[in-house]
Design a protein around this motif. Structure first.
Motif, PDB file in Angstrom:
ATOM      1  N   HIS A  11       0.711  -1.111  -0.094  1.00 14.13           N
ATOM      2  CA  HIS A  11      -0.123   0.019  -0.536  1.00 14.13           C
ATOM      3  C   HIS A  11       1.431   1.729   0.290  1.00 14.13           C
ATOM      4  N   PRO A  14      -0.596   6.790   3.759  1.00 18.77           N
ATOM      5  CA  PRO A  14      -1.637   7.943   4.301  1.00 18.77           C
ATOM      6  C   PRO A  14      -1.111   9.290   4.472  1.00 18.77           C
ATOM      7  N   ARG A  15      -1.619   9.755   4.543  1.00 12.35           N
ATOM      8  CA  ARG A  15      -0.684  12.040   4.984  1.00 12.35           C
ATOM      9  C   ARG A  15      -1.679  11.984   5.784  1.00 12.35           C
ATOM     10  N   ARG A  18      -7.560  10.173   8.888  1.00 12.62           N
ATOM     11  CA  ARG A  18      -8.941   9.034   8.169  1.00 12.62           C
ATOM     12  C   ARG A  18      -8.435   7.766   7.266  1.00 12.62           C
ATOM     13  N   GLN A  19      -7.122   8.368   6.140  1.00 15.63           N
ATOM     14  CA  GLN A  19      -7.403   7.595   5.561  1.00 15.63           C
ATOM     15  C   GLN A  19      -6.242   6.302   6.173  1.00 15.63           C
ATOM     16  N   ALA A  20      -5.530   6.755   7.140  1.00 13.28           N
ATOM     17  CA  ALA A  20      -4.808   5.633   7.895  1.00 13.28           C
ATOM     18  C   ALA A  20      -5.739   4.546   8.720  1.00 13.28           C
ATOM     19  N   ASP A  22      -8.929   3.783   8.085  1.00 14.01           N
ATOM     20  CA  ASP A  22      -9.364   3.341   7.146  1.00 14.01           C
ATOM     21  C   ASP A  22      -8.326   1.756   6.234  1.00 14.01           C
ATOM     22  N   LEU A  23      -6.835   2.605   6.035  1.00  9.93           N
ATOM     23  CA  LEU A  23      -6.425   0.799   5.685  1.00  9.93           C
ATOM     24  C   LEU A  23      -6.341  -0.146   7.124  1.00  9.93           C
ATOM     25  N   ARG A  26      -9.269  -2.811   6.785  1.00 11.23           N
ATOM     26  CA  ARG A  26      -8.825  -2.664   6.018  1.00 11.23           C
ATOM     27  C   ARG A  26      -8.190  -4.176   5.726  1.00 11.23           C
TER      28      ARG A  26
END
Length: 243
Positions: A11, A14-15, A18-20, A22-23, A26
């Motif tokens: 992957h 993320p910066r 919120r994206q981190a 979500d990752l 998953r």
């Protein structure tokens, strides 16, 4: 045609939190918290030291032969801090530099111990789990403080322990590694179970609170940071005294 699911072990970083998060959600189903290494010849420890004045970090992986615990290899990477400090998202701040250090090793360790959480984490994927998944190496989280969960009191002797429970499920151990000294919080990172993680963490201790590969990695990055900043190296009264 349905697009293929991306390989989460490759992957992008993320910066933003919120994206981190979500990752992490998953990736969590990919973590294997059972089993253990079949044979161990090399065991590694990983740790980070921060230089907040210059917004950078010093990351190191130290590799030892097993069971004689002779230092075989050391790799250091200095990198800029690119992710904010957010509890539960430490791997996005530290793992990229640790992966670079790991990638420079000549020999691949059979077991990796990290100063951080494994599955004892709000989303079940702390630094040790994240690294283990990306590296494909059995990994153990050995944290100095409790991030999540509860436990019963443990005895004062080295080897005394109590299950670390999250939502009614045992995810790791509160393990005393030295007589009458604060315990550490051990949980599987990846490709290893709770019992094996506890057994290996204790076996790697050499009279100190932390397993020796992590303790030496901590001392190493601290000295590297202090030397780079022109400060007096750590040591003396700051170091633990063996039994």
């Amino acid at each position: 045609m349905i697009p293929a699911e991306p390989d989460l072990t490759r992957h992008r970083w993320p910066r933003v939190p919120r994206q981190a998060i979500d990752l992490q959600k998953r990736m969590r189903p990919l973590i294997v918290a059972c089993g253990g290494p079949r044979s161990v010849r090399l065991v590694a420890g990983a740790d980070i030291a921060y230089d907040l004045r210059r917004e950078r970090l010093f990351s190191a992986v130290l590799v030892y032969s097993w069971p004689d615990m002779v230092l075989r290899e050391t790799r250091l990477v200095v990198a800029p801090i690119r992710f904010p400090y957010v509890p539960g998202l430490l791997s996005f701040r530290e793992a990229p530099a640790l992966l670079r250090a790991f990638g420079r090793l000549r020999a691949r360790p059979d077991l990796l111990l990290c100063d951080g959480q494994g599955v004892a984490h709000p989303r079940g994927i702390g630094l040790a789990s994240h690294l283990g998944l990306l590296l494909g190496v059995p990994t153990i989280g050995c944290a100095k403080s409790l991030l999540i969960g509860s436990h019963k009191p443990i005895g004062p002797r080295a080897g005394d322990r109590a299950p670390l429970n999250v939502a009614g499920r045992a995810v790791g151990w509160v393990l005393r590694t030295r007589v009458a000294v604060k315990p550490i919080y051990v949980s599987p990172g990846h490709l290893i179970g709770r019992e094996a993680a506890s057994r290996w963490a204790l076996a790697c201790c050499r009279g100190f609170r932390l397993p020796e590969p992590i303790r030496q990695a901590d001392l190493f990055v601290g000295r590297a940071r202090d030397s780079a900043n022109g400060d007096s190296p750590r040591g003396g009264a700051g170091e633990e005294i063996p039994l």
